[in-house]
Design an enzyme around this catalytic site. Structure first.
Site, PDB file in Angstrom:
ATOM      1  CE1 TYR A 108      -3.961   1.944   0.450  1.00  0.00           C
ATOM      2  CE2 TYR A 108      -3.350   2.342   2.717  1.00  0.00           C
ATOM      3  CZ  TYR A 108      -4.182   2.579   1.654  1.00  0.00           C
ATOM      4  OH  TYR A 108      -5.221   3.440   1.800  1.00  0.00           O
ATOM      5  CE  LYS A 180      -7.025   2.803  -0.804  1.00  0.00           C
ATOM      6  NZ  LYS A 180      -7.521   3.875  -0.014  1.00  0.00           N
TER       7      LYS A 180
END
Ligand code: NAD
Length: 577
Positions: A108, A180
């Site tokens: 991420y 995500k």
């Protein structure tokens, strides 16, 4: 993924499969690599396709972890993990879960930002769906062919135009949807086989990508206006037809499209915009943590939001929602709080400075953010008064300063020292991502405020040593909200995501932070506790969905529904049909 599974015992400990040999190794949800037992190898035709030794998942995880540490940089670590995810999904999640705090910055922000920028150059294989304009009129057929018997319950959909603070990244925006969803599984136990990352690749205005012969996306300028919306409409119709229970997270759209899409579909399908609503919920949770330390109330703050985009709008809306909710309380006070006073709590700046509704603002959403001219006048910003960030800080004397501009270093020493002159504990959130776009380095903020500031950043930052004390820097990142919000909404089969559900997520997040975390400098829980926090957020969201009348289950079924949604990365035993 797999079309070979037939039955799944409950819990998923034995799965009957039709596939054999190399087919099984190519199915990332079934592949166990070296962890196939000798018996499975014999029965499923895998003998000889793996070296002799049969290992455990823990043994494999240790091996990959060692390989990760041997990589020269984070991008290579990202690529190694991405290859693992596409080869052996369960092992990937085992590793991610065990080392979440360490690996989150790889899968991420910030590393995923680099991955989107280098996407076409480092592409190996895809695990999501790219929708391109040539699929017009055929989207449902295309999706049906890809999904086959899979049941999809969660989609993260981006059109790649506003990726982190990096702008238009074309087809590479897919890395954000993938990242995500990885966090949805790691934090909230969403079954990865039920999750679909999507890139709506309707072109790019990134000239560097268009000029690059290696660029792999739709090689044309972005579609806009009616043409664009017609394609999104068709995509949504296909989702409704093929995945009727699915929740959609809209991700990293440019603010005009983000708002148009949120308004257009929020009543049609369970959906939310993470950049607007998720950011609002998470930042306001952090502000509430700071208020706990300061023992103050939101209505008594003077808040500057630097950046009037999707994130700035979400934060302003969430602050106003909380003010409205607390409004009844204010009315009972000896000195009631007037409308102007409440409006003056939040000042928002875009690249031209303080937003004041003087009749010249064209964007409707910016008018929503602007101070009425009368409030501006009251606050000393009459016509001709300079309205740039430093001027606003010097005149308005904010107690809280939030950066969602993507402007690196915008909170410089002069500005921060000016702010710190007027407030005992300045609350400063340089929230822009990735770290390279951050408005300030937390270590500098401690230095410039003599250790008095309360700080949270958008990306991970190392601990700060200042004045003989070590401060941990909280990560004010949407990751504390969207997995729990999604889990709660999915578990109760919410037909819509209401503003109250977002509000419930924000409040629950703020309530999750412990006294010890606050004392260490954190305004958000430690990432190591992300799973616990996500479940608490999910419970609150699910209860709110029931209260709002949008849930498909009753209050007493919530705990069971959430437990039933949890997916574990352990390998099942595979048996031939
Ligand atoms: P956006 O493009 O919609 O908005 C950016 C805004 O910043 C624009 O309104 C623009 O006017 C303003 N801006 C740009 N340059 C400026 C300048 N020089 N002075 C003043 N304002 C300026 O982007 P967004 O989606 O709102 O995201 C903004 C930033 O916030 C990004 O870096 C993003 O990564 C970050 N963000 C962080 C989180 C988090 O969880 N911490 C969540 C969402 C967004």
């Amino acid at each position: 993924m797999s079309s070979q599974r037939l039955t799944t015992a409950e819990p998923e400990d034995t799965v009957e499969v039709t596939g054999r040999g190399a087919d099984l190794l190519r199915d990332p949800m079934l592949n166990k690599g070296t962890a196939f037992s000798p018996e499975e190898r014999r029965l499923l035709g895998i003998e000889g396709l793996m070296p002799f030794k049969s290992t455990t998942q823990a043994h494999q995880a240790a091996r990959i972890y060692e390989q990760l540490h041997a990589q020269p940089d984070d991008l290579q670590r990202y690529l190694l993990l991405s290859a693992l995810q596409n080869r052996n999904t369960r092992l990937f999640y085992r590793l991610l879960r065990e080392h979440l705090e360490e690996l989150m910055p790889i899968v991420y922000t910030p590393t995923v930002g680099l991955a989107t920028q280098r996407f076409s150059r480092v592409f190996q294989s895809g695990s999501g769906v790219w929708i391109t304009p040539d699929m017009k009129g055929r989207m449902q057929d295309v999706l049906r062919g890809i999904l086959r018997s899979r049941t999809i319950r969660l989609l993260v959909v981006t059109d790649n135009e506003s990726i982190l603070g990096l702008g238009d990244q074309g087809a590479g925006g897919m890395a954000i949807s993938v990242g995500k969803l990885a966090l949805y599984t790691a934090a909230a136990g969403i079954d990865p086989d039920q999750a679909l990352p999507v890139s709506l690749d309707f072109g790019t205005d990134n000239e560097t990508l268009l000029a690059d012969d290696q660029y792999l996306g739709w090689p044309a300028k972005r579609l806009r206006g009616a043409e664009y919306l017609a394609l999104v409409d068709e995509f949504v119709a296909a989702v409704q037809a093929l995945m009727p229970e699915a929740l959609v997270q809209w991700e990293d759209f440019r603010k005009d499209n983000a708002l148009a899409i949120l308004d257009r579909y929020s009543n049609r399908l369970p959906s939310f915009n993470d950049d607007i609503q998720g950011t609002g919920a998470v930042v306001v949770a952090g502000l509430n943590s700071a208020l706990t330390i300061k023992r103050e109330r939101l209505v008594d703050q003077r808040i500057v939001i630097f950046g009037a985009g999707a994130a700035g709008l979400g934060v302003a809306r969430q602050i106003r929602a909380q003010l409205a909710e607390e409004g009844a309380d204010y009315e009972r006070r000896a000195t009631p709080v007037g409308d102007d006073q409440r409006a003056a709590v939040v000042a928002v700046l875009d690249r031209n400075g303080l937003l004041v509704d003087d009749g010249a603002i064209r964007d409707a959403y910016k008018r929503e953010l602007a101070w009425p001219a009368a409030v501006a006048l009251q606050q000393g910003f009459g016509p001709g008064k300079p309205r740039h960030l430093f001027d606003v800080v010097a005149q308005f004397k904010p107690t809280m300063l939030i950066g969602v501009s993507g402007v690196t270093g915008a909170f410089d020493e002069r500005l921060v020292r000016e702010m710190a002159k007027h407030v005992e504990r300045p609350v400063i959130f340089p929230s822009s991502n990735p770290s390279s776009q951050c408005e300030a380095n937390p270590a500098d903020l401690y230095k410039w405020t003599g250790g008095r500031c309360l700080v949270a950043a958008g990306s991970p930052f190392p601990d700060v040593d200042y004045g003989g004390k070590r401060y941990r820097v909280g990560q004010g990142n949407n990751v504390f909200v969207f997995p729990g919000l999604g889990l709660g909404a999915l578990a109760v089969r919410a037909q819509r995501v209401t503003n109250q559900m977002i509000q419930a997520a924000s409040k629950t997040l703020a309530a999750q932070i412990t006294k010890e975390e606050l004392a260490s400098g954190l305004l958000f829980p430690s990432v190591a506790r992300l799973r616990v926090v996500s479940v608490a957020v999910a419970l609150a969201v699910a209860r709110q969905a029931v209260r709002d009348g949008v849930a498909g289950v009753s209050e007493d079924a919530i705990d069971r529904a959430i437990a039933a949604t949890a997916w574990e990365p352990d390998y099942p035993s595979l048996e031939p049909v």
